[in-house]
Design an enzyme around this catalytic site. Sequence first.
Site, PDB file in Angstrom:
ATOM      1  N   TYR A 204       0.817  -1.220   0.000  1.00  9.99           N
ATOM      2  CA  TYR A 204       0.000   0.000   0.000  1.00  9.99           C
ATOM      3  C   TYR A 204       0.858   1.280   0.000  1.00  9.99           C
ATOM      4  CZ  TYR A 204      -3.153   3.719   1.412  1.00  9.99           C
ATOM      5  OH  TYR A 204      -3.818   4.923   1.476  1.00  9.99           O
ATOM      6  N   LYS A 208       1.293   4.037  -3.082  1.00  9.98           N
ATOM      7  CA  LYS A 208       0.954   5.457  -2.937  1.00  9.98           C
ATOM      8  C   LYS A 208       2.183   6.324  -3.259  1.00  9.98           C
ATOM      9  CE  LYS A 208      -2.588   6.874  -1.771  1.00  9.98           C
ATOM     10  NZ  LYS A 208      -3.804   7.140  -2.575  1.00  9.98           N
TER      11      LYS A 208
HETATM   12  N1  LIG Z   1      -8.619   6.427   4.990  1.00  8.30           N
HETATM   13  C1  LIG Z   1      -7.505   7.046   5.348  1.00  8.30           C
HETATM   14  O1  LIG Z   1      -7.183   7.173   6.543  1.00  8.30           O
HETATM   15  C2  LIG Z   1      -6.618   7.613   4.295  1.00  8.30           C
HETATM   16  C3  LIG Z   1      -6.892   7.504   2.949  1.00  8.30           C
HETATM   17  N2  LIG Z   1      -6.022   8.071   2.028  1.00  8.30           N
HETATM   18  C4  LIG Z   1      -6.298   8.006   0.589  1.00  8.30           C
HETATM   19  O2  LIG Z   1      -7.551   8.618   0.353  1.00  8.30           O
HETATM   20  C5  LIG Z   1      -8.176   8.003  -0.762  1.00  8.30           C
HETATM   21  C6  LIG Z   1      -9.584   7.594  -0.381  1.00  8.30           C
HETATM   22  O3  LIG Z   1      -9.499   6.674   0.680  1.00  8.30           O
HETATM   23  P1  LIG Z   1     -10.779   6.206   1.495  1.00  8.30           P
HETATM   24  O4  LIG Z   1     -11.900   7.097   1.189  1.00  8.30           O
HETATM   25  O5  LIG Z   1     -10.355   5.985   2.876  1.00  8.30           O
HETATM   26  O6  LIG Z   1     -11.005   4.776   0.833  1.00  8.30           O
HETATM   27  P2  LIG Z   1     -12.349   4.109   0.293  1.00  8.30           P
HETATM   28  O7  LIG Z   1     -12.032   2.696   0.045  1.00  8.30           O
HETATM   29  O8  LIG Z   1     -13.502   4.416   1.204  1.00  8.30           O
HETATM   30  O9  LIG Z   1     -12.597   4.869  -1.062  1.00  8.30           O
HETATM   31  C7  LIG Z   1     -11.920   4.554  -2.241  1.00  8.30           C
HETATM   32  C8  LIG Z   1     -12.912   4.596  -3.373  1.00  8.30           C
HETATM   33  O10 LIG Z   1     -12.203   4.254  -4.567  1.00  8.30           O
HETATM   34  C9  LIG Z   1     -13.014   3.362  -5.290  1.00  8.30           C
HETATM   35  N3  LIG Z   1     -12.189   2.499  -6.127  1.00  8.30           N
HETATM   36  C10 LIG Z   1     -11.394   1.491  -5.717  1.00  8.30           C
HETATM   37  N4  LIG Z   1     -10.859   0.883  -6.773  1.00  8.30           N
HETATM   38  C11 LIG Z   1     -11.323   1.524  -7.872  1.00  8.30           C
HETATM   39  C12 LIG Z   1     -11.143   1.339  -9.258  1.00  8.30           C
HETATM   40  N5  LIG Z   1     -10.381   0.352  -9.736  1.00  8.30           N
HETATM   41  N6  LIG Z   1     -11.768   2.192 -10.090  1.00  8.30           N
HETATM   42  C13 LIG Z   1     -12.574   3.174  -9.635  1.00  8.30           C
HETATM   43  N7  LIG Z   1     -12.800   3.371  -8.331  1.00  8.30           N
HETATM   44  C14 LIG Z   1     -12.178   2.557  -7.467  1.00  8.30           C
HETATM   45  C15 LIG Z   1     -13.756   2.533  -4.262  1.00  8.30           C
HETATM   46  O11 LIG Z   1     -14.916   1.946  -4.816  1.00  8.30           O
HETATM   47  C16 LIG Z   1     -14.040   3.572  -3.198  1.00  8.30           C
HETATM   48  O12 LIG Z   1     -15.301   4.169  -3.401  1.00  8.30           O
HETATM   49  C17 LIG Z   1      -7.305   6.830  -1.173  1.00  8.30           C
HETATM   50  O13 LIG Z   1      -6.562   7.207  -2.300  1.00  8.30           O
HETATM   51  C18 LIG Z   1      -6.407   6.609   0.025  1.00  8.30           C
HETATM   52  O14 LIG Z   1      -5.176   6.097  -0.359  1.00  8.30           O
HETATM   53  C19 LIG Z   1      -4.938   8.758   2.420  1.00  8.30           C
HETATM   54  C20 LIG Z   1      -4.634   8.895   3.732  1.00  8.30           C
HETATM   55  C21 LIG Z   1      -5.430   8.336   4.784  1.00  8.30           C
HETATM   56  C1  LIG Z   2      -5.019  -3.723  16.966  1.00  8.68           C
HETATM   57  C2  LIG Z   2      -3.839  -2.859  16.677  1.00  8.68           C
HETATM   58  C3  LIG Z   2      -2.845  -2.815  17.744  1.00  8.68           C
HETATM   59  C4  LIG Z   2      -4.278  -1.473  16.281  1.00  8.68           C
HETATM   60  C5  LIG Z   2      -4.540  -1.455  14.815  1.00  8.68           C
HETATM   61  C6  LIG Z   2      -4.803  -0.074  14.331  1.00  8.68           C
HETATM   62  C7  LIG Z   2      -4.654  -0.049  12.815  1.00  8.68           C
HETATM   63  C8  LIG Z   2      -5.783  -0.813  12.200  1.00  8.68           C
HETATM   64  C9  LIG Z   2      -4.556   1.393  12.325  1.00  8.68           C
HETATM   65  C10 LIG Z   2      -3.385   2.122  13.010  1.00  8.68           C
HETATM   66  C11 LIG Z   2      -2.869   3.148  12.021  1.00  8.68           C
HETATM   67  C12 LIG Z   2      -3.855   3.099  10.874  1.00  8.68           C
HETATM   68  C13 LIG Z   2      -3.406   3.611   9.503  1.00  8.68           C
HETATM   69  C14 LIG Z   2      -2.909   5.026   9.583  1.00  8.68           C
HETATM   70  O1  LIG Z   2      -3.896   5.881  10.161  1.00  8.68           O
HETATM   71  C15 LIG Z   2      -2.492   5.581   8.256  1.00  8.68           C
HETATM   72  C16 LIG Z   2      -3.284   5.184   7.084  1.00  8.68           C
HETATM   73  C17 LIG Z   2      -3.159   5.939   5.965  1.00  8.68           C
HETATM   74  C18 LIG Z   2      -3.771   5.587   4.763  1.00  8.68           C
HETATM   75  O2  LIG Z   2      -3.462   6.150   3.723  1.00  8.68           O
HETATM   76  C19 LIG Z   2      -4.761   4.488   4.741  1.00  8.68           C
HETATM   77  C20 LIG Z   2      -5.215   4.040   6.087  1.00  8.68           C
HETATM   78  C21 LIG Z   2      -4.065   3.911   7.084  1.00  8.68           C
HETATM   79  C22 LIG Z   2      -3.133   2.849   6.514  1.00  8.68           C
HETATM   80  C23 LIG Z   2      -4.569   3.514   8.492  1.00  8.68           C
HETATM   81  C24 LIG Z   2      -5.136   2.072   8.476  1.00  8.68           C
HETATM   82  C25 LIG Z   2      -5.463   1.535   9.876  1.00  8.68           C
HETATM   83  C26 LIG Z   2      -4.282   1.635  10.833  1.00  8.68           C
HETATM   84  C27 LIG Z   2      -3.171   0.719  10.355  1.00  8.68           C
END
Ligand SMILES: NC(=O)C1=CN([C@@H]2O[C@H](COP(=O)(O)OP(=O)(O)OC[C@H]3O[C@@H](n4cnc5c(N)ncnc54)[C@H](O)[C@@H]3O)[C@@H](O)[C@H]2O)C=CC1
Ligand SMILES: CC(C)CCC[C@@H](C)[C@H]1CC[C@H]2[C@@H]3[C@H](O)CC4=CC(=O)CC[C@]4(C)[C@H]3CC[C@]12C
Length: 414
Positions: A204, A208
């Site tokens: 992952y 990214k």
């Molecule tokens: N959730 C988090 O804590 C973080 C997320 N991100 C980034 O933010 C972005 C969004 O993440 P989330 O909303 O958490 O994830 P999510 O899984 O809820 O949303 C991702 C969306 O992309 C769509 N998707 C996946 N594969 C696809 C494909 N082949 N074609 C078209 N659409 C597709 C999914 O259907 C989903 O709706 C991602 O790029 C992730 O890497 C970055 C930092 C932290």
């Molecule tokens: C049971 C364990 C001891 C605790 C597990 C916690 C984990 C599931 C989460 C701890 C840190 C999270 C990640 C972090 O916030 C950064 C992220 C950035 C992204 O771009 C995608 C999500 C994630 C990887 C997030 C995922 C869950 C954790 C690993």
Amino acid sequence: MGREGGGASGRGPCVAGPGACRRQPPVAGLGGLGPWLQCLFPQPGMADSAQAQKLVYLVTGGCGFLGEHVVRMLLQQEPQLRELRIFDLHLGPWLEELKTGPVQVTAIQGDVTQAHEVAAAVAGAHVVIHTAGLVDVFGKTSPETIHEVNVQGTRNVIEACVQTGTRFLVYTSSMEVVGPNIKGQPFYRGNENTPYEAVHRHPYPCSKALAEQLVLEANGRKVLGGLPLVTCALRPTGIYGEGHQIMRDFYHQGLRLGGRLFRAIPASVEHGRVYVGNVAWMHVLVARELEHRAALMGGQVYFCYDNSPYKSYEDFNMEFLGPCGLRLVGTRPLLPYWLLLFLAALNVLLQWLLRPLLLYAPLLNPYTLAMANTTFTVSTDKARRHFGYEPLFSWEESRTRTIRWVQAVEGSAQ
Ligand SMILES: NC(=O)C1=CN([C@@H]2O[C@H](COP(=O)(O)OP(=O)(O)OC[C@H]3O[C@@H](n4cnc5c(N)ncnc54)[C@H](O)[C@@H]3O)[C@@H](O)[C@H]2O)C=CC1
Ligand SMILES: CC(C)CCC[C@@H](C)[C@H]1CC[C@H]2[C@@H]3[C@H](O)CC4=CC(=O)CC[C@]4(C)[C@H]3CC[C@]12C
């Protein structure tokens, strides 16, 4: 002005992985009332732009956790919007309710790995916000698929912009592009220039990092018509808020354990978190400002930040789960780290053994343990300096909204 973004650039090597490896400031403190007040008391320049609804935006991954917030934020906060295209592998039923508003909402079911589908969706768009991605740190999908979606998918988006003449591309990157790294070195309240060894093994963060690099390198490429592409990348830390699946998982786990969660991580380990509404707001501002500040913002990275407190992952979650009736047991981790590591490794073995029968993908594995157990927090004002970003939601409001959402999850589970 000199270029920024040298230190924690996240352009370090992937040592393994696939194949190896005109701002409208929010009305502060008014939350959701802001847009209404802006209609009643328009600010200078507002009437002009409201009359000139001319822009077409595309949000990839617009039905995901972050994507949905970006979509709703654009509809609330971008007066120049004429058409909003939402591109996702899985379209949500909630899109229907958006189709009755003044902005044309076009839902496109498609796959970012399919170049022709992406090109068709991008054609005619002024701005692309590329949030689509496979967020998998639990071993649910293969490294190849993660690479295909996150890297090839991003390449397809860039090429579609170049071929069809779209000039502005905002990419949702991740803090993971920087770290925590495989050595588990702390990144304590760092900024975009803080030196840090960004070296990863997990598919992952590798994907990214590669995708972000593609986006930044594409800045300045000539698009159809001869004008330069302007790109930038936003790096959220751990996002929380309404719709956060992992928060839901923790909540249900706590309910199963009789209203308790057991501390696994020392309270002193800080983990960066940012509210989803503020991440979405930052995307909207960047998309708006890229044209006017192309020389400054093009090719830049920005951490997504707000005023959420610095806490450990578990203590932070308790800010929401506590008011919903859960308790975190222990002031110190209940199990020694070596035992957690052993259990995490056992989970990997079980996942492998059970794969022919079922998908076993628990929250605990060596990677997630390392993530949660390594300090990684951000302290920066680059987004404010470059494009006037201020969080739209205060910590209190972010917290209240998230608690309300968890309570609603609880209500719907009963
Ligand atoms: N959730 C988090 O804590 C973080 C997320 N991100 C980034 O933010 C972005 C969004 O993440 P989330 O909303 O958490 O994830 P999510 O899984 O809820 O949303 C991702 C969306 O992309 C769509 N998707 C996946 N594969 C696809 C494909 N082949 N074609 C078209 N659409 C597709 C999914 O259907 C989903 O709706 C991602 O790029 C992730 O890497 C970055 C930092 C932290
Ligand atoms: C049971 C364990 C001891 C605790 C597990 C916690 C984990 C599931 C989460 C701890 C840190 C999270 C990640 C972090 O916030 C950064 C992220 C950035 C992204 O771009 C995608 C999500 C994630 C990887 C997030 C995922 C869950 C954790 C690993």
